[in-house]
Design a protein around this motif. Structure first.
Motif, short mmCIF file in Angstrom:
data_model
loop_
_atom_site.label_atom_id
_atom_site.label_comp_id
_atom_site.label_asym_id
_atom_site.label_seq_id
_atom_site.Cartn_x
_atom_site.Cartn_y
_atom_site.Cartn_z
N ASN A 90 -35.14 16.00 -55.55
CA ASN A 90 -34.89 15.40 -56.86
C ASN A 90 -34.45 16.42 -57.90
N PHE A 91 -34.91 17.67 -57.78
CA PHE A 91 -34.56 18.68 -58.78
C PHE A 91 -33.05 18.97 -58.78
N LEU A 92 -32.38 18.71 -57.67
CA LEU A 92 -30.94 18.98 -57.57
C LEU A 92 -30.14 18.14 -58.55
N ARG A 93 -30.64 16.95 -58.88
CA ARG A 93 -29.92 16.04 -59.76
C ARG A 93 -29.81 16.57 -61.19
N LYS A 94 -30.61 17.58 -61.52
CA LYS A 94 -30.62 18.12 -62.88
C LYS A 94 -29.38 18.98 -63.16
N TYR A 95 -28.75 19.49 -62.12
CA TYR A 95 -27.61 20.38 -62.31
C TYR A 95 -26.34 19.57 -62.58
N LYS A 96 -25.60 19.99 -63.62
CA LYS A 96 -24.39 19.27 -64.01
C LYS A 96 -23.35 19.25 -62.89
N SER A 97 -23.23 20.36 -62.16
CA SER A 97 -22.25 20.42 -61.07
C SER A 97 -22.58 19.40 -59.99
N ILE A 98 -23.87 19.23 -59.71
CA ILE A 98 -24.30 18.25 -58.72
C ILE A 98 -24.03 16.84 -59.24
N GLN A 99 -24.30 16.62 -60.53
CA GLN A 99 -24.05 15.30 -61.12
C GLN A 99 -22.58 14.92 -61.04
N TRP A 104 -18.27 11.84 -58.36
CA TRP A 104 -17.00 11.94 -57.63
C TRP A 104 -17.10 11.23 -56.29
N PHE A 105 -18.18 11.52 -55.56
CA PHE A 105 -18.36 10.90 -54.24
C PHE A 105 -18.54 9.39 -54.36
N GLU A 106 -19.33 8.97 -55.35
CA GLU A 106 -19.65 7.55 -55.48
C GLU A 106 -18.42 6.71 -55.84
N HIS A 107 -17.53 7.26 -56.68
CA HIS A 107 -16.39 6.48 -57.15
C HIS A 107 -15.11 6.69 -56.33
N ARG A 108 -15.04 7.83 -55.62
CA ARG A 108 -13.84 8.10 -54.83
C ARG A 108 -14.06 7.85 -53.33
N GLY A 109 -15.33 7.75 -52.93
CA GLY A 109 -15.64 7.39 -51.55
C GLY A 109 -15.15 8.37 -50.51
N PHE A 110 -14.34 7.85 -49.61
CA PHE A 110 -13.87 8.59 -48.43
C PHE A 110 -13.13 9.89 -48.77
N GLY A 111 -12.21 9.81 -49.74
CA GLY A 111 -11.25 10.89 -49.99
C GLY A 111 -11.81 12.27 -50.19
N PRO A 112 -12.67 12.51 -51.20
CA PRO A 112 -13.13 13.87 -51.46
C PRO A 112 -13.96 14.46 -50.33
N VAL A 129 -25.67 17.06 -48.17
CA VAL A 129 -26.84 16.84 -49.02
C VAL A 129 -26.46 16.03 -50.26
N VAL A 130 -25.38 16.44 -50.93
CA VAL A 130 -24.96 15.73 -52.14
C VAL A 130 -24.55 14.30 -51.81
N ALA A 131 -23.87 14.12 -50.69
CA ALA A 131 -23.48 12.77 -50.28
C ALA A 131 -24.72 11.92 -50.01
N GLY A 132 -25.75 12.53 -49.43
CA GLY A 132 -26.99 11.80 -49.18
C GLY A 132 -27.68 11.39 -50.45
N LEU A 133 -27.57 12.20 -51.49
CA LEU A 133 -28.17 11.88 -52.79
C LEU A 133 -27.36 10.84 -53.55
N SER A 134 -26.08 10.72 -53.21
CA SER A 134 -25.21 9.79 -53.91
C SER A 134 -25.42 8.36 -53.41
N LYS A 135 -24.65 7.43 -53.98
CA LYS A 135 -24.75 6.03 -53.57
C LYS A 135 -23.61 5.62 -52.64
N ILE A 136 -22.88 6.60 -52.12
CA ILE A 136 -21.80 6.28 -51.20
C ILE A 136 -22.37 5.56 -49.99
N SER A 137 -21.64 4.61 -49.46
CA SER A 137 -22.14 3.85 -48.31
C SER A 137 -22.19 4.73 -47.07
#
Length: 205
Positions: A90-99, A104-112, A129-137
């Motif tokens: 959960n602490f990873l979500r605090k970093y702006k780069s991670i956010q 990016w992953f959630e709205h662009r999906g497959f591409g990035p 890891v970041v993809a796992g934290l995101s809401k990407i399917s």
């Protein structure tokens, strides 16, 4: 032996020696080593792929490496997706780069994810890891991993350790780019058929 010494001992020659010593376990090692790299990103994935190709030939070595690398990435993603709300992640979500990457992953999906995983020296563990934290399917992530890793492992298998040959030998670069383009097109077609693209907030303005 400290970590630095252990990493220094992981050479192509030593890996080939292990394959020769444990021939009966060859395919298991060939899949297991790339899979392990997904959990321990300091391990040299490029060396594992080259060793697999040298031991099993271009086609089988490529397939075994691809299975192992994809399986490892998907496992890491699923573990993070399951436990992503725990304190350890959960602490990873605090970093702006991670956010930014999450958005990016959630709205662009497959591409990035596909593009990031196409390159041999991308820190794929961070992408997983970041993809796992995101809401990407899960389906979109698995598709991006299968296609992206295919391109990356093909490039390494095709060039061996001499990745510079992509620059010195234009025909190799053309073939690599052609494979990348084909996988990109196929992936986008499959993605569109499975999930209509969600508009990014920035695109609506």
């Amino acid at each position: 032996m400290d970590l630095h010494g252990l990493l220094d001992s992981i050479t192509l020659e030593n890996i080939m020696e292990i394959f020769n010593k444990y021939k009966a376990m060859g395919p298991v090692l060939a899949i297991g080593l790339p899979m392990l790299e997904s959990f321990l990103p300091l391990l040299p994935l490029v060396l594992f792929i080259v060793a697999n190709v040298n031991s099993f030939g271009l086609f089988l070595g490529f397939i075994l490496s691809w299975i192992g690398a994809c399986a490892g990435s998907i496992l890491v993603f699923l573990i993070v997706r399951k436990f992503g709300q725990k304190r350890v992640f959960n602490f990873l979500r605090k970093y702006k780069s991670i956010q930014k990457m999450l958005s990016w992953f959630e709205h662009r999906g497959f591409g990035p994810i596909f593009l990031l995983l196409c390159f041999p020296f991308t820190p794929s563990a961070a992408v997983n890891v970041v993809a796992g934290l995101s809401k990407i399917s899960i389906v979109n992530f698995v598709l991006a991993v299968l296609m992206g890793k295919l391109v990356m492992i093909f490039i390494v298998s095709y060039t061996g350790q001499d990745l510079q040959s992509l620059v010195t030998k234009p025909e190799k670069l053309i073939i690599a780019l052609a494979v990348l383009a084909v996988m990109w097109i196929v992936g986008k077609i499959v993605e569109k058929r499975m999930h209509p693209k969600k508009p990014h907030p920035a695109d609506e303005k």
